[in-house]
Design an enzyme around this catalytic site. Structure first.
Site, PDB file in Angstrom:
ATOM      1  N   HIS A  23      70.582 -31.010  28.710  1.00 45.43           N
ATOM      2  CA  HIS A  23      70.522 -29.540  28.802  1.00 45.43           C
ATOM      3  C   HIS A  23      71.777 -29.064  29.537  1.00 45.43           C
ATOM      4  O   HIS A  23      71.675 -28.413  30.590  1.00 45.43           O
ATOM      5  CB  HIS A  23      69.280 -29.063  29.554  1.00 45.43           C
ATOM      6  N   HIS A  79      60.809 -29.253  15.936  1.00 45.95           N
ATOM      7  CA  HIS A  79      61.346 -28.417  17.027  1.00 45.95           C
ATOM      8  C   HIS A  79      62.814 -28.188  16.713  1.00 45.95           C
ATOM      9  O   HIS A  79      63.498 -29.091  16.215  1.00 45.95           O
ATOM     10  CB  HIS A  79      61.140 -29.210  18.324  1.00 45.95           C
ATOM     11  N   GLU A  81      65.390 -27.488  18.785  1.00 47.04           N
ATOM     12  CA  GLU A  81      66.432 -27.730  19.788  1.00 47.04           C
ATOM     13  C   GLU A  81      67.411 -28.787  19.280  1.00 47.04           C
ATOM     14  O   GLU A  81      67.047 -29.711  18.544  1.00 47.04           O
ATOM     15  CB  GLU A  81      65.807 -28.136  21.138  1.00 47.04           C
ATOM     16  N   ASP A  83      68.956 -31.344  20.271  1.00 47.73           N
ATOM     17  CA  ASP A  83      68.848 -32.797  20.441  1.00 47.73           C
ATOM     18  C   ASP A  83      68.002 -33.432  19.329  1.00 47.73           C
ATOM     19  O   ASP A  83      68.060 -34.655  19.139  1.00 47.73           O
ATOM     20  CB  ASP A  83      68.304 -33.172  21.822  1.00 47.73           C
ATOM     21  N   HIS A 146      57.760 -27.398  24.151  1.00 48.97           N
ATOM     22  CA  HIS A 146      58.071 -26.441  25.202  1.00 48.97           C
ATOM     23  C   HIS A 146      58.828 -25.211  24.709  1.00 48.97           C
ATOM     24  O   HIS A 146      59.255 -24.375  25.537  1.00 48.97           O
ATOM     25  CB  HIS A 146      58.890 -27.154  26.297  1.00 48.97           C
ATOM     26  N   ASP A 165      58.814 -33.355  21.855  1.00 45.76           N
ATOM     27  CA  ASP A 165      59.112 -33.479  23.289  1.00 45.76           C
ATOM     28  C   ASP A 165      57.877 -33.827  24.129  1.00 45.76           C
ATOM     29  O   ASP A 165      57.999 -34.493  25.165  1.00 45.76           O
ATOM     30  CB  ASP A 165      59.699 -32.165  23.822  1.00 45.76           C
ATOM     31  N   TYR A 193      59.960 -35.625  33.823  1.00 37.53           N
ATOM     32  CA  TYR A 193      60.073 -34.816  32.605  1.00 37.53           C
ATOM     33  C   TYR A 193      59.057 -33.674  32.646  1.00 37.53           C
ATOM     34  O   TYR A 193      59.380 -32.512  32.376  1.00 37.53           O
ATOM     35  CB  TYR A 193      59.809 -35.740  31.426  1.00 37.53           C
ATOM     36  N   HIS A 226      61.573 -38.513  22.597  1.00 39.61           N
ATOM     37  CA  HIS A 226      62.453 -39.127  23.607  1.00 39.61           C
ATOM     38  C   HIS A 226      61.715 -40.305  24.232  1.00 39.61           C
ATOM     39  O   HIS A 226      60.534 -40.179  24.596  1.00 39.61           O
ATOM     40  CB  HIS A 226      62.765 -38.156  24.751  1.00 39.61           C
TER      41      HIS A 226
HETATM   42 FE1  FEO Z   1      63.273 -29.468  23.472  1.00 37.17          FE
HETATM   43 FE2  FEO Z   1      64.100 -32.746  23.277  1.00 37.17          FE
HETATM   44  O1  FEO Z   1      64.283 -30.928  22.936  1.00 37.17           O
END
Ligand code: FEO
Length: 396
Positions: A23, A79, A81, A83, A146, A165, A193, A226
């Protein structure tokens, strides 16, 4: 390269050993991370999530080398995002015909980030893709776990929940599964996390878990985006999330301070001694906030039943490192924790009052009377700090 997960499910993601900040510079990843992408090869071949953008070409080249790129029928973006969606532009430049299954909010986030109009197939909770061989991929929206666009995908038959996530950890390992890695390291990364990313959404975490548990689906594995896959006792992490989502606290106190000439540090150390005098079982951790990783401090705050925050008075306020972490703590919306302020001063002495206001604004239940010492604390001031530590421990 491709790793076997279960039946016709494989991991095709990227392990990022080098990652130390995530991030931007916001989240420390002492143990690296991974961007987990999965492929389901049944009658249909479906890719679930991709990897972070710097690894996009490597990722799609690997899919091609494995014979998967040409074979794919669809991609699911749980998601938006970067990543996890970062390889979509590369993938879809090479397979522009592929439909992208995602939530309505993910269409917004993906279009907003990549400015591309792919073949989006908007899905809601309960929608599914029949992948053949009697199996389906079923979607469960998970807004604010999230991001507003987040969702889970569940593979029937094999009973694998692809949770993105949620339930993940920034933890690089070649070993892929939860039962193969160091358990203490794994749980440390899980709680960090949760503390740093999911705390503000705890009411939604609890409600979503109750909703999914209420579906009474069998779960053989939870394949996160992850870290490692939960295959041994996979619901252990769900149980942990339920604990963490409900104003979690241990018998732990975090003391955090910044200091210029060590006066505030000495108060912090006496406070720690006083707490243990009165409550020998309490785990006390003391952090100089200017020298300690902020995500590690926040993890300790999350685990604590109370915190003490201190700073000398500077320019009628507090030192910037303490102000910075208080801003972060405010956003995380901790609940059910007590707190007190302390500090040293030479002239005007506002810092404990400023900190007390910050603690109250951040939702802590304030214990008044934290030590405030003029100039360098003498023996009397140090004993007063120790005595406050004893009283504070008794008030918890
Ligand atoms: Fe919310 Fe692993 O991205």
């Amino acid at each position: 390269m491709k790793k076997h997960v279960a039946a016709n499910v494989s991991w095709v993601g990227k392990i990022d050993w080098e990652l130390k900040k995530f991030h931007g510079e916001e989240y420390s990843t002492h143990r690296g991370s991974s961007y987990n992408s999965y492929v389901v090869e049944e009658g249909k071949t479906v890719l679930i999530d991709t990897v972070w953008m710097p690894f996009a070409k490597e990722f799609v080249d690997n899919l091609e080398a494995e014979g998967l790129l040409a074979k794919l029928d669809a991609v699911i973006a749980n998601h938006g995002e970067i990543d996890h969606s970062g390889a979509l532009p590369e993938l879809l430049s090479r397979r522009p015909d592929l439909p992208v299954y995602c939530t309505a909010n993910a269409v917004k986030s993906l279009k907003g980030q990549y400015h591309a109009d792919w073949d989006f197939k908007v899905v809601k909770t309960g929608d599914s893709i029949d992948v053949g061989n009697g199996k389906s991929l079923v979607f469960v929206e998970a807004p604010m776990l999230h991001w507003p666009d987040s969702m889970f995908t569940y593979l029937t038959g094999d009973a694998i929940l692809f949770s993105n996530d949620a339930f993940g950890q920034h933890y690089a390992s070649e070993l892929l599964f939860n039962d193969l890695v160091d358990q203490a390291e794994l749980m440390q990364e899980c709680v960090k996390y949760y503390a740093n990313i999911l705390t503000p959404f705890s009411p939604l975490v609890k409600a979503k878990i109750e909703e999914v548990v209420g579906m009474k689906l069998p779960v053989n594995a939870i394949a996160t985006s992850h870290g490692v896959i939960w295959r041994k006792d996979p619901l252990q992490i769900v149980t942990k999330y339920m604990e963490w989502a409900q104003d979690y606290k241990e018998d732990r106190v975090t003391i955090m301070y910044d200091t210029m000439w060590n006066g505030t540090r000495r108060l912090a150390e006496e406070l720690a001694k006083g707490i243990v005098d009165a409550s020998p079982s309490t785990q006390v951790v003391v952090h100089n906030v200017a020298r300690t990783d902020k995500n590690d401090i926040i993890t300790d705050v999350f685990r604590s039943k109370a915190i003490l925050a201190g700073s000398p008075t500077v320019n009628k306020g507090v030192l910037s490192a303490l102000a910075g972490i208080m801003e972060e703590i405010k956003g995380l919306k901790f609940k059910g924790k007590k707190a007190a302020a302390f500090g040293t001063y030479g002239w005007s002495g506002e810092s404990p009052k400023v900190i007390s206001e910050l603690l109250k604004e951040s939702g802590f239940d304030l214990v008044e009377g934290g030590p405030k010492a003029l100039w360098m604390p003498d023996d009397k001031a140090l004993e007063a700090a120790r005595e406050f530590g004893r009283a504070f421990a008794k008030a918890l």
